[in-house]
Write an enzyme that holds these catalytic residues in place. Structure first.
Site, mmCIF file in Angstrom:
data_model
loop_
_atom_site.group_PDB
_atom_site.id
_atom_site.type_symbol
_atom_site.label_atom_id
_atom_site.label_comp_id
_atom_site.label_asym_id
_atom_site.label_seq_id
_atom_site.Cartn_x
_atom_site.Cartn_y
_atom_site.Cartn_z
ATOM 1 N N ASN A 89 0.784 -1.089 0.112
ATOM 2 C CA ASN A 89 0.057 0.199 0.041
ATOM 3 C C ASN A 89 1.086 1.237 -0.013
ATOM 4 O O ASN A 89 1.924 1.212 0.635
ATOM 5 C CB ASN A 89 -0.903 -0.107 1.214
ATOM 6 C CG ASN A 89 -1.814 -1.227 1.329
ATOM 7 O OD1 ASN A 89 -2.185 -1.862 0.320
ATOM 8 N ND2 ASN A 89 -2.282 -1.676 2.471
ATOM 9 N N HIS A 106 6.196 -0.769 -2.733
ATOM 10 C CA HIS A 106 5.385 -0.134 -3.878
ATOM 11 C C HIS A 106 5.491 1.384 -3.600
ATOM 12 O O HIS A 106 4.646 2.284 -4.402
ATOM 13 C CB HIS A 106 4.004 -0.610 -3.975
ATOM 14 C CG HIS A 106 4.201 -2.150 -4.714
ATOM 15 N ND1 HIS A 106 3.083 -2.818 -4.769
ATOM 16 C CD2 HIS A 106 5.205 -2.768 -5.084
ATOM 17 C CE1 HIS A 106 3.330 -3.938 -5.335
ATOM 18 N NE2 HIS A 106 4.570 -4.089 -5.572
ATOM 19 N N CYS A 133 11.881 20.891 -7.949
ATOM 20 C CA CYS A 133 12.469 19.880 -7.024
ATOM 21 C C CYS A 133 13.238 20.831 -5.541
ATOM 22 O O CYS A 133 13.779 21.538 -6.072
ATOM 23 C CB CYS A 133 13.643 19.125 -7.485
ATOM 24 S SG CYS A 133 14.859 18.341 -6.318
ATOM 25 N N GLY A 172 -4.994 -9.019 3.316
ATOM 26 C CA GLY A 172 -5.853 -8.105 2.615
ATOM 27 C C GLY A 172 -5.284 -7.915 1.192
ATOM 28 O O GLY A 172 -5.151 -6.895 0.473
HETATM 29 C C1 BV8 Z 1 8.128 -5.894 -11.740
HETATM 30 C C2 BV8 Z 1 1.707 1.073 -6.584
HETATM 31 C C3 BV8 Z 1 10.190 -6.493 -12.789
HETATM 32 C C4 BV8 Z 1 0.910 2.022 -7.427
HETATM 33 C C5 BV8 Z 1 1.118 -1.317 -7.706
HETATM 34 C C6 BV8 Z 1 2.817 -11.842 -16.226
HETATM 35 C C7 BV8 Z 1 2.765 -12.575 -15.290
HETATM 36 C C8 BV8 Z 1 3.365 -12.454 -14.176
HETATM 37 C C9 BV8 Z 1 3.664 -11.270 -13.719
HETATM 38 C C10 BV8 Z 1 3.653 -10.169 -14.896
HETATM 39 C C11 BV8 Z 1 3.072 -10.511 -16.047
HETATM 40 N N1 BV8 Z 1 3.487 -9.231 -16.726
HETATM 41 C C12 BV8 Z 1 4.021 -8.518 -15.988
HETATM 42 C C13 BV8 Z 1 4.011 -9.065 -14.654
HETATM 43 C C14 BV8 Z 1 4.948 -8.370 -13.558
HETATM 44 C C15 BV8 Z 1 3.722 -7.220 -13.117
HETATM 45 C C16 BV8 Z 1 2.677 -7.907 -12.521
HETATM 46 O O1 BV8 Z 1 2.776 -8.859 -11.656
HETATM 47 N N2 BV8 Z 1 1.729 -7.887 -13.131
HETATM 48 C C17 BV8 Z 1 0.300 -8.655 -12.916
HETATM 49 C C18 BV8 Z 1 -1.096 -7.794 -13.003
HETATM 50 C C19 BV8 Z 1 0.115 -9.974 -13.652
HETATM 51 N N3 BV8 Z 1 4.407 -6.694 -11.892
HETATM 52 C C20 BV8 Z 1 5.160 -5.662 -11.729
HETATM 53 O O2 BV8 Z 1 5.260 -4.862 -13.102
HETATM 54 C C21 BV8 Z 1 5.895 -5.287 -10.776
HETATM 55 N N4 BV8 Z 1 7.417 -4.925 -11.189
HETATM 56 O O3 BV8 Z 1 7.769 -7.153 -11.955
HETATM 57 O O4 BV8 Z 1 9.472 -5.406 -12.040
HETATM 58 C C22 BV8 Z 1 11.415 -5.763 -12.937
HETATM 59 C C23 BV8 Z 1 12.544 -6.557 -13.085
HETATM 60 C C24 BV8 Z 1 13.824 -5.780 -13.170
HETATM 61 C C25 BV8 Z 1 13.949 -4.747 -13.374
HETATM 62 C C26 BV8 Z 1 12.916 -3.908 -13.455
HETATM 63 C C27 BV8 Z 1 11.612 -4.402 -13.344
HETATM 64 C C28 BV8 Z 1 5.508 -4.040 -10.099
HETATM 65 C C29 BV8 Z 1 4.094 -4.318 -9.571
HETATM 66 C C30 BV8 Z 1 3.757 -2.754 -8.815
HETATM 67 C C31 BV8 Z 1 2.721 -2.057 -9.353
HETATM 68 N N5 BV8 Z 1 2.262 -1.031 -8.482
HETATM 69 N N6 BV8 Z 1 0.779 -0.150 -6.789
HETATM 70 C C32 BV8 Z 1 -0.135 2.426 -6.816
HETATM 71 O O5 BV8 Z 1 -0.579 1.985 -5.803
HETATM 72 O O6 BV8 Z 1 -0.845 3.188 -7.461
HETATM 73 S S1 BV8 Z 1 0.217 -2.714 -7.673
HETATM 74 C C33 BV8 Z 1 -1.067 -2.576 -6.473
HETATM 75 O O7 BV8 Z 1 -1.746 -3.674 -6.893
HETATM 76 C C34 BV8 Z 1 -0.893 -2.905 -5.250
HETATM 77 O O8 BV8 Z 1 0.294 -2.198 -4.866
HETATM 78 C C35 BV8 Z 1 -0.641 -4.406 -5.208
HETATM 79 O O9 BV8 Z 1 0.473 -4.832 -5.200
HETATM 80 C C36 BV8 Z 1 -1.561 -4.835 -6.320
HETATM 81 C C37 BV8 Z 1 -2.683 -5.660 -5.966
HETATM 82 O O10 BV8 Z 1 -3.451 -4.853 -5.018
HETATM 83 P P1 BV8 Z 1 -3.775 -5.567 -3.534
HETATM 84 O O11 BV8 Z 1 -3.206 -4.772 -2.629
HETATM 85 O O12 BV8 Z 1 -3.742 -7.034 -3.574
HETATM 86 O O13 BV8 Z 1 -5.373 -4.970 -3.585
HETATM 87 P P2 BV8 Z 1 -6.497 -5.638 -4.409
HETATM 88 O O14 BV8 Z 1 -7.662 -4.881 -4.776
HETATM 89 O O15 BV8 Z 1 -6.113 -6.587 -5.691
HETATM 90 O O16 BV8 Z 1 -6.793 -7.044 -3.374
HETATM 91 C C38 BV8 Z 1 -7.632 -6.721 -2.313
HETATM 92 C C39 BV8 Z 1 -7.945 -7.877 -1.565
HETATM 93 O O17 BV8 Z 1 -8.245 -7.486 -0.252
HETATM 94 C C40 BV8 Z 1 -8.827 -8.785 -2.084
HETATM 95 O O18 BV8 Z 1 -8.406 -10.170 -2.085
HETATM 96 C C41 BV8 Z 1 -10.051 -8.575 -1.224
HETATM 97 O O19 BV8 Z 1 -10.953 -9.795 -1.136
HETATM 98 C C42 BV8 Z 1 -9.378 -8.209 0.167
HETATM 99 N N7 BV8 Z 1 -10.307 -7.428 0.898
HETATM 100 C C43 BV8 Z 1 -11.303 -6.458 0.726
HETATM 101 N N8 BV8 Z 1 -11.798 -5.592 1.598
HETATM 102 C C44 BV8 Z 1 -11.118 -6.447 2.868
HETATM 103 C C45 BV8 Z 1 -10.216 -7.341 2.118
HETATM 104 N N9 BV8 Z 1 -9.507 -8.357 3.330
HETATM 105 C C46 BV8 Z 1 -9.646 -8.225 4.316
HETATM 106 N N10 BV8 Z 1 -10.620 -7.199 4.855
HETATM 107 C C47 BV8 Z 1 -11.307 -6.571 4.189
HETATM 108 N N11 BV8 Z 1 -12.019 -5.711 4.694
#
Ligand code: BV8
Length: 232
Positions: A89, A106, A133, A172
């Protein structure tokens, strides 16, 4: 000695009123993710991206930590450096609840990064007006958050902590984004117990020894109290 690594995601802040990514079904404030959370999107339309983060930064002024954040702060007080809290987060609710040393893998909404001199600055106002800056004067500030395709922060430190954890707890998060979604497998490989606390089973639930479903504001305090009681 129980070394605990906790990973939190948007779900821990949901009950504080911070929208999660999944709830907005892949659209963030109406923007496709690739338009506002990628370097390409920023390159294409910096104003839209700056406005998107300015709006999220401003919205954080209106929310408060919830019992889940406070429970993790209590755990940190009891365990000291035996607890490592990693969050995906960009909000500051863990800090406002009292947690210290939070690993923002992140980045953070309240920081700006100068792409000219590479320094980072606490930032609580706007960036859409392209301010100078504070260090070098260049008009080259962007949100200090990790976009898709960018390397998350402190990955080496996180790998070390996962390798020596006795317990890994994911709270979460949907387990949709890597490398964070792979932490459970890393921890398990080194023998850690693994627990998921989430509203519903995540995409990686089957990797966990145990998965509990429910709201973080109930599950996290319950888990922390049990853990602290078992140590006495
Ligand atoms: C990298 C910051 C490499 C910005 C974020 C294909 C396959 C696999 C991987 C990849 C692929 N293609 C590309 C990739 C890599 C990619 C990736 O994983 N893509 C996914 C979409 C497939 N990853 C990246 O690009 C990462 N970097 O790989 O770099 C590299 C290597 C060498 C050199 C350079 C680079 C970087 C990823 C970071 C992106 N930035 N956030 C911003 O916030 O604006 S991501 C953002 O979404 C979050 O930070 C988090 O990481 C992600 C998912 O969000 P969650 O936190 O899980 O939230 P979500 O809504 O999804 O889920 C909430 C959960 O809570 C749910 O399950 C829900 O049921 C639950 N919930 C809801 N309410 C409650 C609850 N639980 C409990 N109580 C409640 N009340």
């Amino acid at each position: 000695m129980t070394r605990v690594v906790v990973l939190t995601g948007a779900g821990i802040s949901a009950e504080s009123g911070v929208p999660t990514f999944r709830d907005s079904d892949g659209l963030w404030e109406g923007h496709p993710v690739e338009d506002v959370a990628t370097p390409e999107g920023f390159e294409r339309d910096p104003m839209t991206v700056q406005q998107f983060y300015d709006a999220r930064r401003a919205a954080l002024e209106t929310v408060e930590p919830n019992p889940a954040h406070y429970a993790l702060a209590r755990l940190g007080e009891a365990l000291g450096d035996e607890l490592v809290l990693v969050t995906q987060n960009i909000d500051d609710l863990h800090e406002r609840a009292g947690s210290t040393g939070v690993v923002h893998m992140h980045g953070e909404a309240y920081r700006a990064w100068c792409t000219e001199c590479d320094r980072r600055w606490p930032w609580r106002t706007t960036l859409v007006d392209d301010p100078a800056c504070p260090g070098c004067g260049a008009r080259a500030l962007r949100p200090d958050v990790v976009w898709f395709g960018e390397m998350p922060y402190e990955m080496n430190r996180i790998a070390v902590e996962l390798a020596r954890a006795d317990l890994f707890v994911s709270i979460g998060t949907s387990g949709a984004v890597y490398p964070a979604a792979g932490f459970v497998q890393q921890a398990r490989k080194y023998g850690a117990r693994t627990l998921e606390l989430n509203l519903e089973p995540s995409e990686g639930s089957f990797y966990f020894h145990e998965a509990r479903q429910g709201p973080a504001s109930r599950l996290v305090p319950e888990w922390v109290e049990d853990l602290l009681a078992s140590r006495d």
